[in-house]
Design a protein around this motif. Structure first.
Motif, PDB file in Angstrom:
ATOM      1  N   ALA A  50       0.872  -1.193  -0.087  1.00 53.47           N
ATOM      2  CA  ALA A  50      -0.096   0.018  -0.104  1.00 53.47           C
ATOM      3  C   ALA A  50       0.829   1.332  -0.122  1.00 53.47           C
ATOM      4  CB  ALA A  50      -0.928   0.054   1.408  1.00 53.47           C
ATOM      5  N   ASP A  51       1.902   1.221   0.771  1.00 53.62           N
ATOM      6  CA  ASP A  51       2.899   2.414   0.886  1.00 53.62           C
ATOM      7  C   ASP A  51       3.461   2.484  -0.680  1.00 53.62           C
ATOM      8  OD1 ASP A  51       2.428   2.703   3.319  1.00 53.62           O
ATOM      9  OD2 ASP A  51       4.080   1.689   4.314  1.00 53.62           O
ATOM     10  N   ALA A  52       3.831   1.547  -1.480  1.00 54.60           N
ATOM     11  CA  ALA A  52       4.358   1.850  -2.653  1.00 54.60           C
ATOM     12  C   ALA A  52       3.433   2.245  -3.429  1.00 54.60           C
ATOM     13  CB  ALA A  52       4.974   0.282  -3.016  1.00 54.60           C
ATOM     14  N   LEU A  53       2.160   1.578  -3.600  1.00 52.96           N
ATOM     15  CA  LEU A  53       1.167   2.220  -4.230  1.00 52.96           C
ATOM     16  C   LEU A  53       1.027   3.504  -4.127  1.00 52.96           C
ATOM     17  CD1 LEU A  53      -0.963   1.763  -6.562  1.00 52.96           C
ATOM     18  CD2 LEU A  53      -2.731   1.025  -4.834  1.00 52.96           C
ATOM     19  N   ALA A  54       0.922   4.251  -2.869  1.00 54.49           N
ATOM     20  CA  ALA A  54       0.845   5.703  -2.490  1.00 54.49           C
ATOM     21  C   ALA A  54       1.765   6.269  -3.125  1.00 54.49           C
ATOM     22  CB  ALA A  54       0.689   5.857  -0.939  1.00 54.49           C
ATOM     23  N   SER A  55       3.254   5.856  -3.017  1.00 60.78           N
ATOM     24  CA  SER A  55       4.289   6.690  -3.601  1.00 60.78           C
ATOM     25  C   SER A  55       4.121   6.676  -5.038  1.00 60.78           C
ATOM     26  CB  SER A  55       5.513   5.758  -3.164  1.00 60.78           C
ATOM     27  OG  SER A  55       6.844   6.460  -3.717  1.00 60.78           O
ATOM     28  N   ILE A  56       3.671   5.698  -5.552  1.00 60.52           N
ATOM     29  CA  ILE A  56       3.508   5.879  -7.189  1.00 60.52           C
ATOM     30  C   ILE A  56       2.488   6.823  -7.596  1.00 60.52           C
ATOM     31  CG2 ILE A  56       2.805   4.358  -8.980  1.00 60.52           C
ATOM     32  CD1 ILE A  56       3.709   1.932  -7.889  1.00 60.52           C
ATOM     33  N   CYS A  57       1.434   6.785  -6.992  1.00 66.62           N
ATOM     34  CA  CYS A  57       0.271   7.513  -7.215  1.00 66.62           C
ATOM     35  C   CYS A  57       0.711   9.012  -6.972  1.00 66.62           C
ATOM     36  CB  CYS A  57      -1.057   7.267  -6.454  1.00 66.62           C
ATOM     37  SG  CYS A  57      -1.680   5.821  -6.810  1.00 66.62           S
ATOM     38  N   GLU A  58       1.590   9.587  -6.007  1.00 70.85           N
ATOM     39  CA  GLU A  58       1.975  10.889  -5.706  1.00 70.85           C
ATOM     40  C   GLU A  58       2.704  11.423  -6.789  1.00 70.85           C
ATOM     41  OE1 GLU A  58       3.766  10.567  -2.025  1.00 70.85           O
ATOM     42  OE2 GLU A  58       1.898  10.444  -0.820  1.00 70.85           O
TER      43      GLU A  58
END
Length: 491
Positions: free
Chosen positions: A453-461
């Motif tokens: 989830a953290d990796a996905l949030a980083s990608i979306c940012e």
């Protein structure tokens, strides 16, 4: 009254057979002295039937119905009985010959649709594709639907008039009613239908693994061997073998902002954004590394908010040597904070009862328009050639890049043996049970889903918004919706 003397063995004559009356009130049997084993049965209503009672060379009892008098005369009954006795002495079984004759008669009127009706409940006991629940929201089973689509023109034709050439033409000439964009053939669908139909024909004829007595159809049919038909998918360059498609980081930055609730305005023109749970279901699938049917079946009662877990039923394999129906395996998996945040944005979850679906369709039934949602996401994001199952593969690949051990990822994927890559025995899953005993032990699966989830949030940012094409050339910026988890620690 019929006396014991009336039923004693005697030398049959036409006069005796024609004039005999049974007044005993029950069925009687009279043996012929001339042909050993020839018996005349007479019912209380004086229906007379000739039968043969004898034994095989190894002593097994054989009872064969010859025919009803006067349709079968005494002379003919004796001749048939003598032929049967001669066949038995030679080691032949007249009953098998009778079954073959019956099968030939049946084949003159039995259609392919009739055969599918026969085999469906039998195959459903051991094959999930022949069960009603194999296609969520559909009336026909997966195997039945595939066969009927490809062999539609042959369904009502008598089987004895269906040749190998007819079946081959149906397979190699199949064109879908609604072809996929960019596809001119449906060789994959044709090959799948052929794969499903071949064991049906083998079962009906007693071929292959159905050769053993009692394994196939009782009355064998003479049908073509579908193994002689060329599989059109073999030479089709557009069909892939083992799929290894994962989404790139650039594709994720374009796709993920669309996977929200309410759905982005205009994503599905004929569907209100607040009724469209399709996009957010894609996101939940990614965050939990789940299969489509697991997300489709998720009910509110399956989510434990305090434990932050999801209990679901997943695919499993039948035990070796077992013919019992496959039972889905019940597992409990951890949910990341992001997955919990996602659930708390859904009216279906927050306002639904225990039995309500978390991701319902617009009619509050199971979510089934996954392909339409996929097409809309592809169009809006400018991506293509990926499938919802590729999200699960992408999530697993990201976890590998983050250093998560394969056994942990395999557990999240709900595979049967998460230790198959480790240097341990095949008995390991029998001892290392997937349950939590120590309260303060590190939950490696939960750590993994939060890393994802953290990796996905980083990608979306890296891309705060995307442009969604609207009819008439207008555009609208869409931003990912973020919610604060009730379990999050305040900054």
């Amino acid at each position: 009254m019929t006396t014991d003397n009336d039923t004693a063995p005697r030398d049959f004559t036409d006069v005796f057979v024609r004039g005999y009356k049974n007044a005993s009130g029950k069925r009687v049997e009279i043996r012929d002295l001339r042909i050993t084993g020839l018996v005349m049965r007479v019912t209380p209503k004086n229906k007379k039937t000739f039968t043969l009672h004898t034994r095989t060379a190894v002593g097994d009892k054989v009872q064969i119905t010859i025919g009803t008098y006067p349709a079968i005369s005494l002379k003919d009954a004796r001749a048939i009985a003598m032929n049967h006795l001669a066949d038995i002495r030679r080691g032949h079984d007249p009953r098998e010959q009778a079954r073959l004759a019956k099968a030939l008669v049946e084949a003159r009127s039995l259609t392919l649709a009739d055969l599918l009706d026969e085999v469906e409940p039998i195959f459903a006991l051991t094959k999930s594709v022949w069960r009603a629940e194999s296609r969520r929201g559909r009336k026909k089973t997966e195997a039945r639907a595939a066969i009927e689509n490809v062999f539609n023109a042959l369904l009502k034709r008598p089987l004895n008039k269906v040749s190998l050439s007819d079946l081959a033409k149906a397979v190699n000439g199949y064109k879908p009613l609604r072809p996929r964009k960019g596809k001119t053939s449906a060789n994959g669908s044709a090959a799948r239908a052929l794969t499903y139909l071949r064991p049906v024909f083998d079962w009906a004829t007693g071929r292959g693994r159905f050769r053993k007595e009692g394994a196939g159809r009782d009355a064998k049919l003479e049908l073509p061997d579908l193994g002689l038909i060329h599989d059109p998918s073999i030479d089709d360059p557009t069909l892939e073998g083992k799929r290894d498609r994962v989404l790139t980081q650039d594709e994720l930055t374009r796709v993920m902002p669309l996977l929200v609730y309410p759905a982005p305005a205009g994503l599905r023109e004929k569907l209100d954004a607040h009724d469209d749970y399709g996009p957010v279901a894609f996101r939940f699938l990614f965050l939990t590394l789940s299969r489509r049917e697991e997300v489709t079946d998720a009910c509110c009662k399956d989510i434990n908010l305090s434990a932050r877990t999801w209990t679901k039923f997943v695919k499993t394999k039948r035990q070796s040597g077992s013919h019992a129906p496959v039972q889905r395996r019940k597992v409990t998996v951890p949910l990341s904070d992001a997955a919990i945040d996602l659930l708390l944005t859904l009216p279906s979850f927050m306002n639904g009862g225990p039995e309500n679906l978390v991701f319902p369709s617009s009619g509050n039934g199971p979510l089934c328009n996954w392909n339409r949602t996929q097409g809309a996401i592809n169009c809006a994001s400018g991506t293509s050639d990926w499938h919802r199952h590729d999200l699960r593969r992408t999530a697993a690949t990201i976890l590998g890049q983050l250093g998560v051990k394969p056994a942990v990822t395999d557990t999240l994927l709900c595979h049967l043996n998460p230790y198959n890559r480790e240097q341990v025995s095949s008995a390991a899953p029998n001892y290392m049970i997937d349950t939590k005993i120590l309260n303060d032990a590190v939950d490696r699966e939960r750590v993994a889903v939060n890393l994802l989830a953290d990796a996905l949030a980083s990608i979306c940012e890296t891309r705060e918004s995307i442009q969604l094409s609207r009819p008439g050339g207008t555009t609208e910026a869409i931003r990912p919706r973020r919610c604060q988890s009730p379990w999050a620690t305040p900054a």
